[in-house]
Motif scaffolding. Structure first.
Motif, mmCIF file in Angstrom:
data_model
loop_
_atom_site.group_PDB
_atom_site.id
_atom_site.type_symbol
_atom_site.label_atom_id
_atom_site.label_comp_id
_atom_site.label_asym_id
_atom_site.label_seq_id
_atom_site.Cartn_x
_atom_site.Cartn_y
_atom_site.Cartn_z
ATOM 1 N N ALA A 136 0.990 -36.706 59.597
ATOM 2 C CA ALA A 136 1.272 -35.291 59.831
ATOM 3 C C ALA A 136 1.570 -34.586 58.544
ATOM 4 C CB ALA A 136 2.437 -35.147 60.819
ATOM 5 N N LEU A 137 2.340 -35.297 57.685
ATOM 6 C CA LEU A 137 2.625 -34.681 56.393
ATOM 7 C C LEU A 137 1.375 -34.536 55.586
ATOM 8 C CD1 LEU A 137 5.939 -36.576 55.480
ATOM 9 C CD2 LEU A 137 5.680 -34.148 56.100
ATOM 10 N N ALA A 138 0.485 -35.520 55.718
ATOM 11 C CA ALA A 138 -0.753 -35.449 54.943
ATOM 12 C C ALA A 138 -1.596 -34.281 55.368
ATOM 13 C CB ALA A 138 -1.519 -36.764 55.104
ATOM 14 N N ASP A 164 3.142 -28.989 42.377
ATOM 15 C CA ASP A 164 3.983 -28.923 41.187
ATOM 16 C C ASP A 164 4.539 -30.318 40.876
ATOM 17 O OD1 ASP A 164 5.892 -29.383 43.071
ATOM 18 O OD2 ASP A 164 6.748 -27.361 43.012
ATOM 19 N N ASP A 165 5.123 -30.464 39.744
ATOM 20 C CA ASP A 165 5.593 -31.773 39.267
ATOM 21 C C ASP A 165 6.674 -32.329 40.174
ATOM 22 O OD1 ASP A 165 3.845 -31.635 37.225
ATOM 23 O OD2 ASP A 165 5.303 -30.865 35.746
ATOM 24 N N LYS A 194 6.472 -35.974 42.234
ATOM 25 C CA LYS A 194 7.447 -37.027 41.990
ATOM 26 C C LYS A 194 8.156 -37.422 43.283
ATOM 27 C CE LYS A 194 8.293 -35.860 37.160
ATOM 28 N NZ LYS A 194 9.281 -35.386 36.163
ATOM 29 N N ARG A 195 8.474 -36.453 44.137
ATOM 30 C CA ARG A 195 9.127 -36.758 45.416
ATOM 31 C C ARG A 195 8.211 -37.592 46.301
ATOM 32 N NH1 ARG A 195 11.296 -31.461 48.123
ATOM 33 N NH2 ARG A 195 11.954 -33.009 49.655
ATOM 34 N N LEU A 196 6.946 -37.253 46.299
ATOM 35 C CA LEU A 196 5.977 -38.005 47.105
ATOM 36 C C LEU A 196 5.873 -39.446 46.620
ATOM 37 C CD1 LEU A 196 3.909 -38.033 49.380
ATOM 38 C CD2 LEU A 196 2.187 -37.199 47.744
ATOM 39 N N GLU A 197 5.859 -39.614 45.324
ATOM 40 C CA GLU A 197 5.777 -40.974 44.784
ATOM 41 C C GLU A 197 7.002 -41.785 45.186
ATOM 42 O OE1 GLU A 197 5.266 -40.579 40.629
ATOM 43 O OE2 GLU A 197 3.204 -39.846 40.754
ATOM 44 N N VAL A 241 9.523 -46.016 48.637
ATOM 45 C CA VAL A 241 10.507 -46.418 49.642
ATOM 46 C C VAL A 241 9.813 -47.012 50.858
ATOM 47 C CG1 VAL A 241 12.238 -45.560 51.266
ATOM 48 C CG2 VAL A 241 12.263 -44.805 48.876
ATOM 49 N N VAL A 242 8.695 -46.422 51.277
ATOM 50 C CA VAL A 242 7.956 -46.926 52.435
ATOM 51 C C VAL A 242 7.459 -48.334 52.162
ATOM 52 C CG1 VAL A 242 5.864 -46.603 53.827
ATOM 53 C CG2 VAL A 242 7.334 -44.656 53.331
#
Length: 279
Positions: free
Chosen positions: A20-22, A31-32, A36-39, A44-45
């Motif tokens: 869903a997020l995708a 933005d940077d 970074k949050r996605l990475e 974590v996953v």
């Protein structure tokens, strides 16, 4: 098991939420901070999935450790090892310096001991020399006083001559000098000057000897000692580095005393060669 179920539920929830997020439209370009949050979330996953599979496969409780703790501990361990090695090296250097300082201190103490011993020996030697000089000065008899004007000239001359025959050249020199001063007009004064010159010639006082010989042969006396006095005068002049004067004196010797003893003429020839007189 509850933890296991909770973790599994979290994984499934994230698995459903990720598509869903995708599909959610994102700012383009990202933005940077969003990237970074996605990475971080993907990391974590992956970690959670690994934990779930580990618990499922092994059936053992799963221990969750903070990320990168091992690496931090390893880094701190390396730093600690480096510090321990540095401390060991510094301790070794300190021990070496302490050893060197101890050796230098002991060497300095040994040098001081030797210096003190040398000072004591030098002081003892100086005292010994001073004592010997004092003893020698006390043992030397005072020179005989010159004859007085009222004394017998013949007796004074005889005493001075005896000192010369005894080999006491210092006392003989003083005695003949006293005679010359006391009896300047005596008939024996020229001969006294000759013997005075002999005592001075023996101790290589060639300047004084030349003056005495010159006073003795003034007037060219016809005596047994006159040729030898002229010869000794020329030899004194050679020693004084006055070869021209020596050659003139030797010429006068041959002219004034043609019948001089053979010993005198032989020494005169040798002296002429030393002075490099013209033939």
């Amino acid at each position: 098991m509850k933890l296991k179920a909770a973790l599994l539920a979290s994984v499934l929830t994230l698995a459903v939420a990720l598509p869903a997020l995708a599909q959610t439209p994102l700012p383009d370009p990202l933005d940077d901070r969003s990237a970074k949050r996605l990475e971080r979330m993907e990391k974590v996953v992956r970690e959670l999935r690994s934990i779930v599979f580990q618990g499922r496969d092994t059936g053992k409780p799963v221990v969750v450790q903070p990320a990168e703790t091992d690496a931090q501990i390893a880094a701190m361990s390396d730093k600690l090892n480096d510090l321990e090695q540095t401390l060991t090296r510094l301790n070794g250097q300190n021990e070496t310096l302490t050893h060197d300082l101890d050796q230098a201190r002991r060497a300095g103490e040994a040098q001081k001991t030797r210096a003190d011993a040398l000072d004591q020996r030098l002081a003892a030697l100086e005292k010994k020399v001073a004592d010997q000089e004092a003893a020698a000065a006390a043992a030397v008899p005072p020179p005989p006083p010159p004859p007085s004007a009222s004394a017998d000239p013949a007796q004074a001359f005889k005493q001075a001559r005896q000192l010369l025959l005894d080999g006491d050249y210092g006392a003989a020199e003083q005695a003949f000098a006293g005679y010359v001063d006391a009896y300047p007009d005596s008939a024996k004064t020229p001969e006294a000057r000759y013997w005075l010159g002999e005592t001075q010639f023996v101790r290589e006082a060639y300047g004084d000897a030349a003056g005495s010989y010159l006073g003795a042969v003034r007037g060219w006396p016809q005596t047994s000692w006159a040729p030898d006095a002229v010869l000794k005068l020329s030899r004194s002049l050679v020693a004084l580095r006055k070869p021209a004067d020596a050659c003139k004196t030797l010429d006068e010797l041959a002219r004034r005393y043609p019948k001089a003893p053979s010993a005198v003429t032989a020494k005169a020839a040798t002296t002429r060669a030393q002075a490099k007189c013209a033939a």
